[in-house]
Scaffold this motif. Structure first.
Motif, PDB file in Angstrom:
ATOM      1  N   PHE A 277       0.831  -1.207   0.000  1.00 48.12           N
ATOM      2  CA  PHE A 277       0.000   0.000   0.000  1.00 48.12           C
ATOM      3  C   PHE A 277       0.870   1.263   0.000  1.00 48.12           C
ATOM      4  CE2 PHE A 277      -3.213  -2.971   1.587  1.00 48.12           C
ATOM      5  CZ  PHE A 277      -4.312  -2.592   0.829  1.00 48.12           C
ATOM      6  N   PRO A 278       1.631   1.504  -1.081  1.00 47.76           N
ATOM      7  CA  PRO A 278       2.629   2.579  -1.047  1.00 47.76           C
ATOM      8  C   PRO A 278       2.057   3.960  -0.751  1.00 47.76           C
ATOM      9  CG  PRO A 278       2.282   1.763  -3.289  1.00 47.76           C
ATOM     10  CD  PRO A 278       1.627   0.798  -2.367  1.00 47.76           C
ATOM     11  N   GLU A 279       0.917   4.299  -1.362  1.00 48.83           N
ATOM     12  CA  GLU A 279       0.378   5.642  -1.138  1.00 48.83           C
ATOM     13  C   GLU A 279      -0.287   5.754   0.222  1.00 48.83           C
ATOM     14  OE1 GLU A 279      -2.007   6.052  -4.586  1.00 48.83           O
ATOM     15  OE2 GLU A 279      -0.296   6.365  -5.898  1.00 48.83           O
ATOM     16  N   GLY A 280      -0.891   4.657   0.709  1.00 50.08           N
ATOM     17  CA  GLY A 280      -1.452   4.675   2.056  1.00 50.08           C
ATOM     18  C   GLY A 280      -0.377   4.872   3.102  1.00 50.08           C
ATOM     19  N   VAL A 281       0.761   4.188   2.920  1.00 50.48           N
ATOM     20  CA  VAL A 281       1.896   4.347   3.841  1.00 50.48           C
ATOM     21  C   VAL A 281       2.450   5.770   3.757  1.00 50.48           C
ATOM     22  CG1 VAL A 281       4.260   3.599   4.319  1.00 50.48           C
ATOM     23  CG2 VAL A 281       2.496   1.901   3.811  1.00 50.48           C
TER      24      VAL A 281
ATOM     25  N   GLY B  96      14.314   6.338   4.314  1.00 51.55           N
ATOM     26  CA  GLY B  96      14.072   6.076   2.897  1.00 51.55           C
ATOM     27  C   GLY B  96      12.602   6.185   2.551  1.00 51.55           C
ATOM     28  N   VAL B  97      11.731   5.682   3.433  1.00 45.37           N
ATOM     29  CA  VAL B  97      10.284   5.799   3.218  1.00 45.37           C
ATOM     30  C   VAL B  97       9.867   7.267   3.208  1.00 45.37           C
ATOM     31  CG1 VAL B  97       8.022   5.311   4.241  1.00 45.37           C
ATOM     32  CG2 VAL B  97       9.761   3.528   4.166  1.00 45.37           C
ATOM     33  N   LEU B  98      10.438   8.062   4.104  1.00 39.61           N
ATOM     34  CA  LEU B  98      10.104   9.484   4.152  1.00 39.61           C
ATOM     35  C   LEU B  98      10.556  10.201   2.878  1.00 39.61           C
ATOM     36  CD1 LEU B  98      10.937  10.345   7.879  1.00 39.61           C
ATOM     37  CD2 LEU B  98       8.685  10.024   6.843  1.00 39.61           C
ATOM     38  N   LEU B  99      11.722   9.831   2.356  1.00 39.79           N
ATOM     39  CA  LEU B  99      12.168  10.426   1.092  1.00 39.79           C
ATOM     40  C   LEU B  99      11.194  10.084  -0.027  1.00 39.79           C
ATOM     41  CD1 LEU B  99      14.188  11.845  -0.771  1.00 39.79           C
ATOM     42  CD2 LEU B  99      15.384   9.646  -1.002  1.00 39.79           C
ATOM     43  N   ALA B 100      10.822   8.800  -0.133  1.00 44.16           N
ATOM     44  CA  ALA B 100       9.875   8.390  -1.175  1.00 44.16           C
ATOM     45  C   ALA B 100       8.551   9.120  -1.017  1.00 44.16           C
ATOM     46  CB  ALA B 100       9.663   6.878  -1.114  1.00 44.16           C
ATOM     47  N   THR B 101       8.128   9.304   0.234  1.00 46.13           N
ATOM     48  CA  THR B 101       6.896  10.045   0.504  1.00 46.13           C
ATOM     49  C   THR B 101       6.997  11.477  -0.006  1.00 46.13           C
ATOM     50  OG1 THR B 101       6.422   8.702   2.451  1.00 46.13           O
ATOM     51  CG2 THR B 101       5.375  10.863   2.337  1.00 46.13           C
ATOM     52  N   GLY B 102       8.125  12.136   0.291  1.00 47.01           N
ATOM     53  CA  GLY B 102       8.319  13.506  -0.175  1.00 47.01           C
ATOM     54  C   GLY B 102       8.296  13.608  -1.684  1.00 47.01           C
ATOM     55  N   LEU B 103       8.882  12.632  -2.368  1.00 48.11           N
ATOM     56  CA  LEU B 103       8.887  12.648  -3.836  1.00 48.11           C
ATOM     57  C   LEU B 103       7.471  12.593  -4.383  1.00 48.11           C
ATOM     58  CD1 LEU B 103      11.870  10.221  -4.611  1.00 48.11           C
ATOM     59  CD2 LEU B 103      11.890  12.719  -4.481  1.00 48.11           C
ATOM     60  N   ILE B 104       6.624  11.771  -3.752  1.00 48.12           N
ATOM     61  CA  ILE B 104       5.227  11.670  -4.206  1.00 48.12           C
ATOM     62  C   ILE B 104       4.459  12.945  -3.874  1.00 48.12           C
ATOM     63  CG2 ILE B 104       3.071  10.383  -3.927  1.00 48.12           C
ATOM     64  CD1 ILE B 104       4.763   7.899  -3.324  1.00 48.12           C
ATOM     65  N   VAL B 105       4.680  13.470  -2.665  1.00 41.03           N
ATOM     66  CA  VAL B 105       3.963  14.676  -2.226  1.00 41.03           C
ATOM     67  C   VAL B 105       4.257  15.859  -3.139  1.00 41.03           C
ATOM     68  CG1 VAL B 105       3.878  16.433  -0.403  1.00 41.03           C
ATOM     69  CG2 VAL B 105       3.747  14.010   0.190  1.00 41.03           C
ATOM     70  N   GLY B 106       5.543  16.128  -3.418  1.00 38.20           N
ATOM     71  CA  GLY B 106       5.906  17.316  -4.194  1.00 38.20           C
ATOM     72  C   GLY B 106       5.286  17.329  -5.567  1.00 38.20           C
ATOM     73  N   GLU B 107       5.422  16.230  -6.298  1.00 36.00           N
ATOM     74  CA  GLU B 107       4.869  16.202  -7.655  1.00 36.00           C
ATOM     75  C   GLU B 107       3.353  16.201  -7.644  1.00 36.00           C
ATOM     76  OE1 GLU B 107       5.147  13.309 -11.524  1.00 36.00           O
ATOM     77  OE2 GLU B 107       6.987  13.693 -10.391  1.00 36.00           O
TER      78      GLU B 107
END
Length: 628
Positions: A123-127, A561-572
């Motif tokens: 659940f990548p976006e839920g996480v 690493g999860v927080l970085l991936a989260t930020g990448l999704i949030v910004g775009e």
């Protein structure tokens, strides 16, 4: 679940739904609204000083449900394209949208235990949404810096792409013998982040799908066709290979449902048992286990189905055999809806709501609905009431698909932040209600301003609405007997082979990885520019996690690493919302462009280098923060 949270979610809905409808009609893609909603909600409620993480979660749940429901634009414009509607009647459009979405909520409630609680789906976006809410609540400065840095870098690159200083996609097409194929990568940090979160097994499976689609199927099917490599490859991929992928997805979806059927039935039984136990003993379930009571779910779904029957009665026209046709259609909505809710929930858990092939579900739904309707009605040809009726039934089922795709993602977020499931489920119904009120006037506005390509009287600036055009063409093809079934059949055979391989790998746990059949189907069906960076992100995430496991605090390092991936999704995602608003306001597909078209060859060279350099810098910065 405060009144403030519901109303705030409704206000955010206006922006997200309108933007998603427009983008869906122009480019055939929509963006996931869950994470942008979480960020906006967090900012607004923090300004009010007394907002909580659970109230934030309700706002995000309402807004994400409505924004996701906008994907109904992949079906309903087909009614205008075939000339059955001249515009979008408000109450009919709203009712179709609401009933499909409402049934999506009801059908997916019993799936929560099986797919969210008792499974290891990523659940990548839920996480990611949960991490956003947690960081905002805790004030974790190091984590907040990582999310902010990733978001700024992601949004910054998206801005450069919108200005045409860099490119959002790098592609090259070429001949392979007498055939043609190509390589295309969407330079998207959101896709890179999603890949990091889904993990290596899913990433490899998607990569296998890409190879099947572009290294095998496309070169074979383009052999001997003259013309430029790009035009030939894209035409054959769109007309044939994508249907091959739909066949793989169909078989993989059936296999997936069979494999999770036991846990689903177990979840329903436990819900019934828990309800009976509470009534008998007076005991209460823990807050985190309280779903909407199964009796209320069943009664609400039954009431919605009655309204669907009434709605279909108004669309039946001069087909005849009304009672049998409506009865058969309701059975189809129940069976297909339950099936689709399970499969879409699984796909969202596997790869995320943004990348789940909802249009592929629409393709399979319209084929099945048209076959059923044609059989009951005696196959009266491709034109007229049959096609209208088939599209209406498909629109309801499609609403189920869109919401179940989003619902379980939101429930995963709720599980991670300590929310009460039944409150979220009520919030999802509010989101469906708000979305069903916003979508009809937005569709009417766009129809009057631009029109749709292929519709009677469409002008040169008509919106292409690619999925709606394809789905309406499929309805005509099935009902008229002109659909070419070969590629779907070949895909079904390939899907069976892939299922067998995955089954064999399941018997060898020492290997440590599987080949999820649905993920392979996604790799074939989705455009390569959408899926290739997910594979890259999965590999990058695997390397990072392997490094993190050797640190003094491996869990903390992996979390960075999860927080970085989260930020990448949030910004775009946030930039996508803003850009969509600019596109609608200006009427220009590229409102921020600052370079001439002659700059594109230079941008094509610079963009991959810049993208790779930013990605390496971000991971190094995250590693330093994790080591500190």
């Amino acid at each position: 679940m405060t009144v403030r949270a519901v109303l705030l979610g409704g206000v955010i809905t206006l922006l997200f739904t309108a933007a998603n409808v427009y983008l869906g009609l122009r480019v055939g893609l929509t963006f996931a609204t869950s994470i942008p909603a979480a960020v906006i909600s967090m900012a607004l409620l923090r300004a009010m000083a007394n907002g909580t993480i659970l109230e934030n979660n309700i706002v995000q749940t309402v807004a994400s449900a409505a924004g996701t429901l906008a994907a109904i634009c992949f079906v309903l414009p087909g009614l205008v394209m075939i000339g059955a509607w001249t515009d979008f009647p408000f109450w009919t459009t709203a009712l179709i949208t609401f009933l499909g979405g409402f049934l999506g909520v009801m059908f997916s409630i019993p799936l929560r235990r099986a797919l969210v609680v008792d499974s290891d789906l990523p659940f990548p976006e839920g996480v990611a949404a949960a991490e956003v809410l947690k960081v905002g609540e805790s004030g974790n400065r190091a984590g907040l810096r990582i999310i902010t840095t990733g978001a700024l870098a992601s949004a910054g690159y998206a801005l450069l792409a919108a200005m045409k200083v860099a490119l959002a996609e790098a592609a090259t097409f070429f001949r392979v013998g007498s055939g043609a194929t190509g390589i295309s990568a969407g330079l998207s940090f959101a896709l890179l982040g999603a890949g990091h979160l889904v993990g290596l097994s899913v990433g490899i499976a998607i990569g296998v799908g890409i190879l099947i689609g572009w290294a095998v199927a496309t070169p074979i099917l383009t052999a001997g066709i003259p013309g430029p490599a790009e035009a030939v490859a894209l035409q054959v991929w769109g007309d044939q290979v994508r249907f091959f992928g739909a066949g793989v997805i169909g078989v993989a979806a059936i296999w997936t449902l069979l494999s999770i059927l036991g846990p689903i039935i177990g979840g329903i039984r436990s819900a019934i048992a828990a309800s009976a136990h509470r009534k008998g003993s007076g005991a209460e379930l823990p807050l985190l286990e309280r779903d909407m009571p199964i009796g209320i779910v069943a009664a609400a779904a039954l009431g919605a189905l009655v309204l669907v029957g009434v709605l279909l009665g108004t669309q039946i026209g001069a087909i005849g055999n009304e009672a049998v046709l409506i009865g058969g259609s309701l059975v189809f909505v129940v069976l297909a809806g339950a099936f689709i809710a399970a499969v879409c929930g699984y796909m969202a858990g596997l790869i995320g709501a943004s990348n789940s092939p909802i249009s592929g579900v629409g393709i399979l739904s319209i084929i099945a609905a048209a076959l059923l309707i044609g059989a009951v009605a005696g196959g009266q040809g491709e034109s007229g009431p049959l096609v209208v009726y088939a599209l209406t039934v498909t629109a309801v089922v499609f609403g189920v698909a869109t919401i179940s795709n989003d619902n379980l993602q939101d429930l995963k977020t709720g599980q991670l932040v300590g929310a009460t499931p039944w409150r979220q489920q009520v919030a999802l119904i509010f989101g469906v209600f708000f979305g069903s009120l916003v979508i009809p006037p937005v569709l009417s506005l766009l129809n009057q301003a631009y029109g749709f390509a292929g519709a009677p009287g469409a002008g040169p600036n008509a919106l292409p609405a690619p999925q709606a055009a394809l789905i309406s063409a499929l309805a005509k093809g099935v009902l008229g007997g002109t659909l070419d079934w070969r590629m779907i059949g070949y895909g079904a055979v390939a899907g069976a082979v892939i299922v067998a391989i995955d089954f064999a790998l399941a018997g060898r746990p020492r290997l440590g990885w599987r080949l999820p059949p649905l993920a392979v189907g996604l790799g074939i069906y989705l455009p390569m520019q959408t899926s290739l960076l997910v594979v890259v992100g999965a590999v990058a995430g695997w390397f990072y996690d392997r490094w993190a496991r050797r640190r003094r605090d491996p869990e903390g390092a992996e979390r960075m690493g999860v927080l970085l991936a989260t930020g990448l999704i949030v910004g775009e995602s946030l930039f996508g919302v803003a850009l969509a608003g600019l596109v609608v306001a200006t009427g220009s597909a590229a409102p921020l462009r600052v370079t001439p078209e002659s700059f594109e060859p230079t941008a094509l060279i610079l963009a991959p280098v810049l993208f790779a350099a930013i990605a390496v810098w971000l991971y190094r910065r995250t590693a330093r923060a994790a080591s500190a």
